[in-house]
Design an enzyme around this catalytic site. Structure first.
Site, short mmCIF file in Angstrom:
data_model
loop_
_atom_site.label_atom_id
_atom_site.label_comp_id
_atom_site.label_asym_id
_atom_site.label_seq_id
_atom_site.Cartn_x
_atom_site.Cartn_y
_atom_site.Cartn_z
N LYS A 162 59.49 101.37 110.40
CA LYS A 162 60.60 100.83 111.22
C LYS A 162 60.06 100.31 112.55
O LYS A 162 58.89 100.55 112.89
CB LYS A 162 61.63 101.93 111.46
N ARG A 201 71.86 114.85 115.55
CA ARG A 201 71.77 113.39 115.67
C ARG A 201 72.45 112.83 114.42
O ARG A 201 73.65 112.95 114.27
CB ARG A 201 70.28 112.99 115.80
N HIS A 254 65.97 116.04 109.51
CA HIS A 254 64.92 115.62 110.46
C HIS A 254 64.75 116.73 111.50
O HIS A 254 65.73 117.31 111.96
CB HIS A 254 65.37 114.31 111.12
N ARG A 309 57.60 112.40 105.92
CA ARG A 309 57.80 111.04 106.43
C ARG A 309 56.93 110.88 107.68
O ARG A 309 57.26 111.42 108.73
CB ARG A 309 59.28 110.81 106.80
N TYR A 351 54.40 92.94 144.27
CA TYR A 351 55.72 93.07 144.91
C TYR A 351 55.84 94.37 145.71
O TYR A 351 55.50 95.45 145.22
CB TYR A 351 56.81 93.07 143.84
N CYS A 367 54.33 93.57 137.19
CA CYS A 367 55.37 92.54 137.26
C CYS A 367 55.82 92.20 135.83
O CYS A 367 55.36 92.78 134.87
CB CYS A 367 54.83 91.29 137.95
N MET A 368 56.70 91.23 135.72
CA MET A 368 57.24 90.90 134.40
C MET A 368 56.15 90.40 133.45
O MET A 368 56.13 90.72 132.26
CB MET A 368 58.34 89.85 134.53
N ASP A 369 55.20 89.60 133.99
CA ASP A 369 54.22 88.94 133.12
C ASP A 369 52.78 89.28 133.48
O ASP A 369 51.87 88.75 132.84
CB ASP A 369 54.34 87.41 133.25
#
Ligand SMILES: Cc1ncc(COP(=O)(O)O)c(C=O)c1O
Length: 396
Positions: free
Chosen positions: A53, A151, A183, A239, A285, A332-334
């Site tokens: 998954k 859950r 689980h 699993r 930043y 930072c983002m990138d």
């Protein structure tokens, strides 16, 4: 409410990614197969389901599935119907279990595609019976009991009713009860009282199912940690997810089991800028880090949009050649900045290893998890869609 499917829009395609020469995640499929072989041998008689998954825990859904099948794995596990159907569309024909779906999802395509489906309520069971009618074949069902995770799964109070409904559907030829499952909550904490308690509840549920006339061939409870260190939770099948990808479910669990795992993913990037800065210069930043002496900084073209946790700011390290370089300032983002040291000879284009197997001194996903107060699962599954996966070994 209008729902727009962004995957239909080429402008939002995952293919709008980073050039693989600039940054990529290398996936070592031979290591993946080796981990699976080690885990299979560790659990002995129990069968092994490899969980693929969440895009194969970030390693790629279809390549991971194919490599697992090549390693002789009979069972794959996924969360969502889309993951299951994507595998079927890719040509996968083996046993496959899907366990998480919404109230409006049509289960007919799963039944028609011979996908095993979890049911945790009489309502879900009815939908599977209806899907079986439409698909004109019995639904393959795994009944899920909540043994203590609170859950997914039905609580013991409702279990007899679910078993009775399943027995009726079985008699009517609408379903096959392939499995009964649950689980574990804390198998990665050896000695945690929930483990013994959940195993006991599972036995009680199995006995009740037997009294209802159900004879599933598969009873399954254990995840990676359970497979590694809780033999009494192995039942017929375990699993395994994270351990197959070479990451310890928690520090010390694989060692406790006497099992050696090899991390499958290595995230690499080029330095895209290298420059000298002076004492007093702030970095990134907010200037959360200010140089207290002259040094050389390098720019790594990956950021939190690519799965580099912002919590790694001023904390984590990367491998540069045979040494480590610390992150300076905020992620930072990138992009983020690393400190290469005052006498650094590193050049633009040189490689940094964000994390890998650790065999050449680079940090591992487990190190990053430790630095960012999270788990290795999150480090690898967060690696974003812009980061190209580069498969080595040729099987994918
Ligand atoms: C129901 C279920 N089974 C098995 C697994 C595999 O767990 P692990 O990656 O710890 O082996 C997961 C993953 O979260 C899961 O949700």
């Amino acid at each position: 409410m209008t729902v727009t499917d962004r995957s239909a829009d080429p402008a939002s395609s995952p293919l709008a990614g980073i050039d693989p020469r600039t940054a990529h995640a290398a996936i070592d499929l031979a290591a993946f197969r080796r981990n699976i072989a080690v885990l299979r041998s560790h659990v002995g008689d129990a069968d092994v389901m490899v969980v693929v998954k969440a895009d194969g825990y970030g390693h790629g859904l279809v390549p991971s599935a194919r490599a697992a099948r090549a390693a002789g794995v009979g069972w794959l596990g996924v969360a969502t119907p889309t993951e299951a159907l994507t595998l079927r569309q890719s040509g996968d024909e083996g046993r496959l279990l899907a366990w998480l779906y919404g109230v409006d999802e049509d289960l007919t395509p799963l039944v028609a595609a011979d996908v095993d489906v979890s049911a945790q309520s009489t309502e879900q069971l009815s939908r599977l019976v209806a899907a079986a009618g439409t698909a004109e074949r019995p639904a393959r069902v795994h009944l899920k009991i909540d043994t203590g995770l609170s859950r997914n799964g039905i609580r013991m109070e409702g279990w007899d009713d679910l078993c009775a409904a399943a027995a009726e559907a079985l008699d009517a030829g609408a379903i096959q009860v392939v499995g009964i499952w649950s689980h574990l909550a804390a198998a990665d904490e050896p000695g945690h009282p929930s483990v013994a308690s959940q195993i006991q509840v599972f036995h009680t549920a199995l006995a009740a199912a037997h009294r209802a006339g159900l004879r599933p061939s598969l009873r399954h409870l254990a995840n990676s940690a359970g497979a590694l260190v809780v033999p009494e939770a192995h039942f017929d099948l375990v699993r395994v997810g994270i351990a197959a990808y070479g990451i310890d479910p928690a520090p010390g669990i694989a060692a406790l089991a006497g099992v050696e795992l090899t991390p499958v993913m290595t995230v690499r990037a080029q330095l895209v800028n290298v420059k000298a800065i002076q004492s007093g210069d702030g970095v990134s930043y907010g200037h959360t880090w200010v140089a207290d002496c002259p040094t050389t900084v390098g720019l790594v073209p990956l950021g939190y949009a690519d799965g580099i946790p912002r919590h790694a700011s001023d904390t984590a390290q990367v491998g540069v050649g045979s040494r480590r370089a610390p992150i300076r300032g905020r992620v930072c983002m990138d992009q983020f900045v690393v400190d290469l040291g005052v006498d650094a000879a590193d050049l633009v284009g040189d490689e940094v290893v964000v994390f890998g197997s650790g065999s050449r001194g680079e940090p591992t996903a487990a190190d990053w998890a430790d630095w960012c107060d999270t788990i290795g699962y999150e480090i690898v599954t967060r690696v974003g869609v812009r980061v190209p996966r580069h498969y080595i070994d040729g099987v994918a």
